[in-house]
Design a protein around this motif. Sequence first.
Motif, short mmCIF file in Angstrom:
data_model
loop_
_atom_site.label_atom_id
_atom_site.label_comp_id
_atom_site.label_asym_id
_atom_site.label_seq_id
_atom_site.Cartn_x
_atom_site.Cartn_y
_atom_site.Cartn_z
N LYS A 28 0.33 -1.29 0.03
CA LYS A 28 0.15 -0.16 -0.11
C LYS A 28 1.13 1.05 0.20
CE LYS A 28 -2.52 -1.26 3.29
NZ LYS A 28 -3.86 -1.08 3.90
N GLY A 33 -8.98 3.28 -5.93
CA GLY A 33 -9.05 2.60 -4.88
C GLY A 33 -8.95 0.81 -5.03
N ARG A 93 -7.13 -2.99 -3.53
CA ARG A 93 -7.29 -3.95 -1.99
C ARG A 93 -5.83 -5.06 -2.45
NH1 ARG A 93 -10.72 -6.20 1.48
NH2 ARG A 93 -10.11 -8.13 1.55
N TRP A 105 -4.07 -0.97 -9.30
CA TRP A 105 -4.75 0.13 -9.50
C TRP A 105 -4.67 0.72 -11.36
CZ3 TRP A 105 -2.32 4.53 -10.98
CH2 TRP A 105 -1.11 5.10 -9.61
N TRP A 144 -7.30 -0.92 0.66
CA TRP A 144 -6.35 0.61 -0.10
C TRP A 144 -6.70 1.55 -1.20
CZ3 TRP A 144 -4.56 2.35 -4.12
CH2 TRP A 144 -4.04 3.84 -4.41
N ALA A 145 -7.17 3.35 -0.77
CA ALA A 145 -7.60 4.04 -1.61
C ALA A 145 -6.47 5.54 -1.11
CB ALA A 145 -9.00 4.86 -0.79
#
Length: 192
Positions: free
Chosen positions: A51, A71, A73, A104, A189-190
């Motif tokens: 992350k 976002g 993950r 992402w 996660w974002a």
Amino acid sequence: MNAVARSRPGRVVRRCLHGLIAVGLIITGYYLWNGPPYPATDPDAVAGRLKAQAQRVYDEAALPGGADGVGSRVETGSCSYRGLRGFAHIDRGRPDVRSFGLSWQVTDVPEATARAAQARTRLRLERDGWKLVSESVSDLGFRFEHPGTGDKVDVDWYEPTGTFSLSTYAPCGKLPDGFSEHDWPTAAWAPR
């Protein structure tokens, strides 16, 4: 001194030697069957590393349009059995060993913006001691590997859609008892 008394120490030494050889063969057979063990891993620590890389690349990219829909993950992946046992289980992965990855992407990124973002990321990775392991992963992309952790970072840009993407991976590691990917709050996660 009689012959029986002289041969007793010889028999004891031979039996000990045979025992050591048998133990050595058992250990060697076990190692050949199972291969080298996977290192133990802390999924939360791995997720934290992945992350952090995702955030750093996102910050370095400075992409227009904000963070909506970016976002992701941390997902786990399958890892194979090692050693000769891998041939016996070629069709399935180990349930107690997983790899980790986080990806992402953002679409409609102009080439000039993507090139500038990649240049900033590349410079930072080189400065931090990461090693370039591949170029041209995509139309315009590269892969770096961290020599200490084995983590990998792919930064790509695809011309047809203008998609700028990051994928970061951690190698296979043995999970702690009781770990459940489905109940893993650290995975989300974002970008901030």
